[in-house]
Scaffold this motif. Structure first.
Motif, PDB file in Angstrom:
ATOM      1  N   ALA A 227      10.271   0.686   0.893  1.00 39.79           N
ATOM      2  CA  ALA A 227       9.015   0.665   1.565  1.00 39.79           C
ATOM      3  C   ALA A 227       8.572  -0.936   1.354  1.00 39.79           C
ATOM      4  O   ALA A 227       7.580  -1.411   0.759  1.00 39.79           O
ATOM      5  N   THR A 228       9.120  -1.621   2.235  1.00 41.69           N
ATOM      6  CA  THR A 228       8.948  -3.152   2.563  1.00 41.69           C
ATOM      7  C   THR A 228       8.732  -3.471   3.988  1.00 41.69           C
ATOM      8  O   THR A 228       9.011  -2.589   4.784  1.00 41.69           O
ATOM      9  N   ARG A 229       8.050  -4.488   4.021  1.00 41.98           N
ATOM     10  CA  ARG A 229       7.967  -4.979   5.482  1.00 41.98           C
ATOM     11  C   ARG A 229       9.382  -5.184   6.269  1.00 41.98           C
ATOM     12  O   ARG A 229       9.993  -5.598   5.642  1.00 41.98           O
ATOM     13  N   TRP A 230       9.565  -4.751   7.259  1.00 42.08           N
ATOM     14  CA  TRP A 230      10.713  -4.756   8.077  1.00 42.08           C
ATOM     15  C   TRP A 230      11.644  -6.157   7.873  1.00 42.08           C
ATOM     16  O   TRP A 230      12.677  -6.244   7.599  1.00 42.08           O
ATOM     17  N   SER A 231      10.673  -7.286   8.133  1.00 39.56           N
ATOM     18  CA  SER A 231      11.365  -8.618   8.452  1.00 39.56           C
ATOM     19  C   SER A 231      11.958  -8.955   6.782  1.00 39.56           C
ATOM     20  O   SER A 231      12.626  -9.752   6.801  1.00 39.56           O
ATOM     21  N   GLY A 232      11.456  -8.398   5.838  1.00 36.38           N
ATOM     22  CA  GLY A 232      11.824  -8.698   4.326  1.00 36.38           C
ATOM     23  C   GLY A 232      12.876  -7.515   3.725  1.00 36.38           C
ATOM     24  O   GLY A 232      13.226  -7.841   2.725  1.00 36.38           O
ATOM     25  N   THR A 233      13.018  -6.678   4.432  1.00 42.02           N
ATOM     26  CA  THR A 233      13.742  -5.341   3.897  1.00 42.02           C
ATOM     27  C   THR A 233      15.415  -5.725   3.488  1.00 42.02           C
ATOM     28  O   THR A 233      15.759  -5.455   2.492  1.00 42.02           O
TER      29      THR A 233
ATOM     30  N   THR B 228      10.489   2.515   6.159  1.00 44.46           N
ATOM     31  CA  THR B 228      10.115   1.437   6.941  1.00 44.46           C
ATOM     32  C   THR B 228       9.635   1.480   8.379  1.00 44.46           C
ATOM     33  O   THR B 228      10.528   2.769   8.919  1.00 44.46           O
ATOM     34  N   ASN B 229       9.023   0.997   8.966  1.00 43.83           N
ATOM     35  CA  ASN B 229       9.075   0.860  10.462  1.00 43.83           C
ATOM     36  C   ASN B 229       9.349  -0.604  11.022  1.00 43.83           C
ATOM     37  O   ASN B 229       8.610  -1.637  10.286  1.00 43.83           O
ATOM     38  N   PRO B 230      10.220  -0.679  11.851  1.00 41.46           N
ATOM     39  CA  PRO B 230      10.631  -2.188  12.377  1.00 41.46           C
ATOM     40  C   PRO B 230       9.696  -2.837  13.137  1.00 41.46           C
ATOM     41  O   PRO B 230       9.958  -2.997  14.339  1.00 41.46           O
ATOM     42  N   LEU B 231       8.426  -2.998  12.888  1.00 36.27           N
ATOM     43  CA  LEU B 231       7.368  -3.434  13.617  1.00 36.27           C
ATOM     44  C   LEU B 231       7.541  -4.864  13.976  1.00 36.27           C
ATOM     45  O   LEU B 231       7.968  -5.679  13.085  1.00 36.27           O
ATOM     46  N   ALA B 232       7.352  -5.140  15.238  1.00 39.56           N
ATOM     47  CA  ALA B 232       7.230  -6.783  15.761  1.00 39.56           C
ATOM     48  C   ALA B 232       5.699  -7.100  15.880  1.00 39.56           C
ATOM     49  O   ALA B 232       5.283  -6.433  16.918  1.00 39.56           O
TER      50      ALA B 232
ATOM     51  N   ALA C  64      11.504   9.093   6.202  1.00 44.06           N
ATOM     52  CA  ALA C  64      10.598  10.261   5.909  1.00 44.06           C
ATOM     53  C   ALA C  64       9.189   9.479   5.720  1.00 44.06           C
ATOM     54  O   ALA C  64       9.256   8.088   5.648  1.00 44.06           O
ATOM     55  N   PHE C  65       8.208   9.839   5.874  1.00 47.41           N
ATOM     56  CA  PHE C  65       6.747   9.345   5.516  1.00 47.41           C
ATOM     57  C   PHE C  65       6.449   8.260   6.629  1.00 47.41           C
ATOM     58  O   PHE C  65       5.236   7.546   6.762  1.00 47.41           O
ATOM     59  N   ASN C  66       7.308   7.835   7.560  1.00 48.65           N
ATOM     60  CA  ASN C  66       7.087   6.686   8.338  1.00 48.65           C
ATOM     61  C   ASN C  66       5.982   6.882   9.543  1.00 48.65           C
ATOM     62  O   ASN C  66       5.511   5.974  10.191  1.00 48.65           O
ATOM     63  N   SER C  67       5.702   8.216   9.803  1.00 51.17           N
ATOM     64  CA  SER C  67       4.887   8.649  10.920  1.00 51.17           C
ATOM     65  C   SER C  67       3.506   8.889  10.624  1.00 51.17           C
ATOM     66  O   SER C  67       2.684   9.677  11.616  1.00 51.17           O
ATOM     67  N   VAL C  68       2.921   8.393   9.682  1.00 53.30           N
ATOM     68  CA  VAL C  68       1.744   8.463   9.344  1.00 53.30           C
ATOM     69  C   VAL C  68       1.166   7.379   8.378  1.00 53.30           C
ATOM     70  O   VAL C  68       1.862   6.672   7.601  1.00 53.30           O
ATOM     71  N   GLY C  69      -0.110   7.140   8.317  1.00 54.33           N
ATOM     72  CA  GLY C  69      -0.957   5.911   7.743  1.00 54.33           C
ATOM     73  C   GLY C  69      -0.703   6.301   6.199  1.00 54.33           C
ATOM     74  O   GLY C  69      -0.789   7.296   5.953  1.00 54.33           O
ATOM     75  N   ASN C  70      -0.653   5.284   5.244  1.00 57.75           N
ATOM     76  CA  ASN C  70      -0.556   5.605   3.928  1.00 57.75           C
ATOM     77  C   ASN C  70      -1.591   6.265   3.315  1.00 57.75           C
ATOM     78  O   ASN C  70      -1.440   6.926   2.352  1.00 57.75           O
ATOM     79  N   ALA C  71      -2.924   6.128   3.961  1.00 54.63           N
ATOM     80  CA  ALA C  71      -4.044   7.100   3.217  1.00 54.63           C
ATOM     81  C   ALA C  71      -3.572   8.390   3.385  1.00 54.63           C
ATOM     82  O   ALA C  71      -4.366   9.330   2.429  1.00 54.63           O
TER      83      ALA C  71
ATOM     84  N   ARG D   8       9.044  -8.916  -5.894  1.00 53.92           N
ATOM     85  CA  ARG D   8       9.653 -10.054  -6.295  1.00 53.92           C
ATOM     86  C   ARG D   8       8.757 -10.975  -7.301  1.00 53.92           C
ATOM     87  O   ARG D   8       9.053 -11.791  -8.134  1.00 53.92           O
ATOM     88  N   ASP D   9       7.406 -10.174  -7.385  1.00 52.06           N
ATOM     89  CA  ASP D   9       6.545 -10.742  -8.639  1.00 52.06           C
ATOM     90  C   ASP D   9       5.761  -9.751  -9.288  1.00 52.06           C
ATOM     91  O   ASP D   9       4.822  -9.209  -9.020  1.00 52.06           O
ATOM     92  N   PRO D  10       6.455  -9.475 -10.244  1.00 56.90           N
ATOM     93  CA  PRO D  10       6.075  -8.148 -11.193  1.00 56.90           C
ATOM     94  C   PRO D  10       4.567  -8.450 -11.869  1.00 56.90           C
ATOM     95  O   PRO D  10       3.796  -7.594 -12.381  1.00 56.90           O
TER      96      PRO D  10
ATOM     97  N   LYS E 127       0.838  -1.191   0.118  1.00 52.14           N
ATOM     98  CA  LYS E 127      -0.076   0.054  -0.013  1.00 52.14           C
ATOM     99  C   LYS E 127       0.881   1.332  -0.027  1.00 52.14           C
ATOM    100  O   LYS E 127       0.468   2.313  -0.579  1.00 52.14           O
ATOM    101  N   VAL E 128       1.942   1.354   0.893  1.00 48.56           N
ATOM    102  CA  VAL E 128       2.743   2.455   0.852  1.00 48.56           C
ATOM    103  C   VAL E 128       3.575   2.625  -0.511  1.00 48.56           C
ATOM    104  O   VAL E 128       3.392   3.889  -0.814  1.00 48.56           O
ATOM    105  N   ALA E 129       3.862   1.640  -1.029  1.00 52.09           N
ATOM    106  CA  ALA E 129       4.572   1.879  -2.550  1.00 52.09           C
ATOM    107  C   ALA E 129       3.612   2.177  -3.191  1.00 52.09           C
ATOM    108  O   ALA E 129       4.008   3.359  -4.016  1.00 52.09           O
TER     109      ALA E 129
END
Ligand SMILES: NC(=O)c1ccc[n+]([C@@H]2O[C@H](COP(=O)([O-])OP(=O)(O)OC[C@H]3O[C@@H](n4cnc5c(N)ncnc54)[C@H](OP(=O)(O)O)[C@@H]3O)[C@@H](O)[C@H]2O)c1
Length: 215
Positions: free
Chosen positions: A67-73, A94-98, A131-138, A31-33, A10-12
């Motif tokens: 703009a990837t999931r932290w675990s896959g960055t 990114t945000n390194p969310l657990a 940048a952009f990490n402190s707000v929702g993608n909408a 990974r899957d265009p 969504k972010v991308a």
């Protein structure tokens, strides 16, 4: 400018739409265009946008966004080839969310390190700007609020890269761009995401953003 976005979520997609609407050429890297939702995203956004592999996207962009999931960055950056980032400004969203079931998100790292610093270490010859990490993608592009445009916090080591990112934030409709200094400022910016999420969970609403008031 050519902008390569490492990620296709969504972010991308939101940032890609914003870059295209403000006159840039955009490629989203995945990974899957062949994903159907990406074909739909391209159809909606017209000739300025494309989708490619991670390596094609990183080579394409004069400026890059992570703009990837932290675990896959780390994996995404390896697949994109770190050499393709050399010398370029890299916006780190990114945000390194657990992730925890039934509990508000927490961070997987912090206090004395951050995702922003980790990405800068993986890409030592690029200029990482958080940048952009402190707000929702909408609300990342043209954030419209009754109290006026919200503010965005940034951090990064390179002054010129931060100037370029500030121009992008202004074009995207943000108010003040508040520079917290070097990339270690990401230690402060990543917990800001948790405040944004915790407030949203309590209120059951995701229409909020931060603003700094002065007198
Ligand atoms: N959602 C928001 O509103 C928001 C707001 C601020 C910041 N953020 C941060 O922005 C980032 C992107 O968030 P998102 O919500 O758009 O999507 P997401 O679901 O967190 O991430 C999706 C992207 O991560 C990639 N990915 C996941 N695992 C991977 C792996 N093992 N190797 C390579 N790539 C991998 C996916 O690649 P493929 O395309 O190859 O599947 C996809 O492009 C996250 O770090 C998030 O915390 C999100």
């Amino acid at each position: 400018m050519k902008v390569g976005i490492i990620g296709s979520g969504k972010v991308a997609q939101t940032l890609g739409t914003g870059f295209a609407a403000t006159g840039h050429q955009v490629m989203l890297g995945t990974r899957d265009p062949d994903k159907r939702e990406l074909k739909e995203w391209m159809a909606k956004n017209g000739p300025r946008v494309a989708v490619g592999t991670l390596a094609q996207t990183a080579a394409f962009g004069e400026m890059l966004v992570v703009a990837t999931r932290w675990s896959g960055t780390e994996n995404a950056i390896k697949l994109a080839d770190p050499r393709n980032f050399d010398g370029k400004t890299v916006i780190d969203v990114t945000n390194p969310l657990a992730f925890q079931e039934n509990a508000p998100a927490t961070l997987a790292l912090g206090f004395n390190d951050s995702a922003g610093e980790q990405i800068q270490r993986w890409l030592p010859r690029s200029k990482v700007v958080k940048a952009f990490n402190s707000v929702g993608n909408a609300h990342m592009f043209k954030p419209a609020f009754p109290g006026g445009p919200p503010d965005m916090f940034i951090a990064g080591n390179d002054t010129k890269a931060k100037k370029d990112v500030t121009k992008i934030l202004t074009d995207f409709g943000w108010g003040q761009v508040i520079d917290l200094g070097g990339i270690e400022g990401a230690r402060l910016l990543e917990p800001l995401c948790i405040i944004w999420v915790a407030y949203g969970s309590q209120m059951g609403s995701w229409n909020h953003a931060f603003k700094m008031l002065h007198k």
